[in-house]
Write a protein that holds these residues in place. Structure first.
Motif, short mmCIF file in Angstrom:
data_model
loop_
_atom_site.label_atom_id
_atom_site.label_comp_id
_atom_site.label_asym_id
_atom_site.label_seq_id
_atom_site.Cartn_x
_atom_site.Cartn_y
_atom_site.Cartn_z
N GLN A 124 97.00 -4.05 95.49
CA GLN A 124 96.81 -4.28 96.92
C GLN A 124 95.31 -4.27 97.23
OE1 GLN A 124 99.18 -4.90 99.21
NE2 GLN A 124 100.70 -4.89 97.56
N GLU A 125 94.91 -5.12 98.17
CA GLU A 125 93.51 -5.16 98.57
C GLU A 125 93.16 -3.92 99.38
OE1 GLU A 125 92.42 -8.74 100.52
OE2 GLU A 125 93.21 -10.02 98.94
N LEU A 126 91.94 -3.43 99.14
CA LEU A 126 91.47 -2.27 99.91
C LEU A 126 91.12 -2.70 101.32
CD1 LEU A 126 89.08 -0.50 97.39
CD2 LEU A 126 91.29 0.29 98.16
N PRO A 127 91.44 -1.88 102.31
CA PRO A 127 90.97 -2.18 103.67
C PRO A 127 89.44 -2.12 103.71
CG PRO A 127 92.63 -0.43 103.68
CD PRO A 127 92.29 -0.72 102.26
N HIS A 128 88.84 -2.86 104.63
CA HIS A 128 87.38 -2.92 104.71
C HIS A 128 86.74 -1.55 104.89
CE1 HIS A 128 86.85 -7.20 104.40
NE2 HIS A 128 87.80 -7.41 105.28
N GLU A 153 69.29 -0.26 98.77
CA GLU A 153 68.81 -1.32 99.66
C GLU A 153 69.69 -2.54 99.49
OE1 GLU A 153 64.82 -4.08 100.28
OE2 GLU A 153 64.87 -2.59 98.69
N VAL A 154 70.00 -3.18 100.60
CA VAL A 154 70.77 -4.41 100.60
C VAL A 154 69.97 -5.44 101.37
CG1 VAL A 154 72.93 -5.53 101.26
CG2 VAL A 154 72.95 -3.14 100.54
N SER A 155 69.62 -6.54 100.72
CA SER A 155 68.86 -7.58 101.42
C SER A 155 69.65 -8.88 101.35
CB SER A 155 67.47 -7.75 100.82
OG SER A 155 67.56 -8.11 99.47
N GLN A 198 78.29 -8.14 106.70
CA GLN A 198 77.21 -9.06 106.32
C GLN A 198 77.37 -9.51 104.87
OE1 GLN A 198 73.73 -6.73 107.32
NE2 GLN A 198 73.33 -8.02 109.12
N LEU A 199 77.81 -8.61 104.00
CA LEU A 199 78.05 -8.98 102.59
C LEU A 199 79.13 -10.05 102.49
CD1 LEU A 199 78.02 -5.52 100.78
CD2 LEU A 199 76.42 -7.38 100.45
N THR A 250 77.79 0.84 105.16
CA THR A 250 78.31 0.89 106.52
C THR A 250 79.24 -0.31 106.73
OG1 THR A 250 76.50 -0.42 107.42
CG2 THR A 250 76.19 1.98 107.34
N GLN A 251 80.04 -0.22 107.78
CA GLN A 251 80.97 -1.30 108.09
C GLN A 251 80.21 -2.60 108.40
OE1 GLN A 251 84.28 -0.70 107.94
NE2 GLN A 251 84.88 -2.77 108.44
#
Length: 144
Positions: free
Chosen positions: A92-96, A131-133, A112-113, A106-107
């Motif tokens: 089963q897919e994980l909920p966001h 870091e996420v860019s 954005q991803l 963070t949500q």
């Protein structure tokens, strides 16, 4: 491809092991070639027919190659029959929300991803995202 998708640092031990195995394989190959040439020249110097000696060896190698080919074909056909139907159940897919918690994001970052085409994520040694860019595709293509 000039830039791999995932860059990992290779340690010295696997590099040395790969190099050692490669050297052993090349030495074995050169020895086999040398041994074959010496055998043919030796048989020729004794007045024997080197062609019959070489032809027998080639036929033997071809029989081994044929046996290996048949085994490979039989294995492939066996796997085609064995995996004809999918026996595994898709998880089963994980909920966001749970997915964001799992990766320490963070949500909003997770949203954005999902919407971005190119993302660079930097992690620390513990696996926590530092870091996420997000980059637009036009910016990245022009830089490459």
């Amino acid at each position: 491809m000039s830039h791999p998708l995932i860059v990992t640092e290779r340690r010295i031990l696997p590099k040395l092991l790969d190099s050692l195995l490669t050297i052993i394989a090349w030495v074995g190959f050169i020895w086999l070639i040398y041994h074959g040439v010496v055998t043919v020249l030796h048989a020729q110097s004794e007045g024997g027919d080197p062609l019959s000696l070489t032809l027998g060896t080639v036929i033997f190698y071809l029989l081994i190659a044929l046996a290996n080919s048949l085994l490979l074909i039989l294995w492939a056909k066996y796997n085609q029959r064995r995996f004809r139907t999918e026996r595994r159940i898709r998880p089963q897919e994980l909920p966001h929300g749970q997915l964001a918690i799992q990766f320490g994001l963070t949500q909003e970052t997770l949203e954005q991803l999902n919407q971005s085409q190119i993302v660079v994520v930097s992690y620390n040694n513990d696996g926590t995202a530092l870091e996420v860019s997000f980059k637009r595709e036009q910016d990245v293509i022009s830089k490459w």
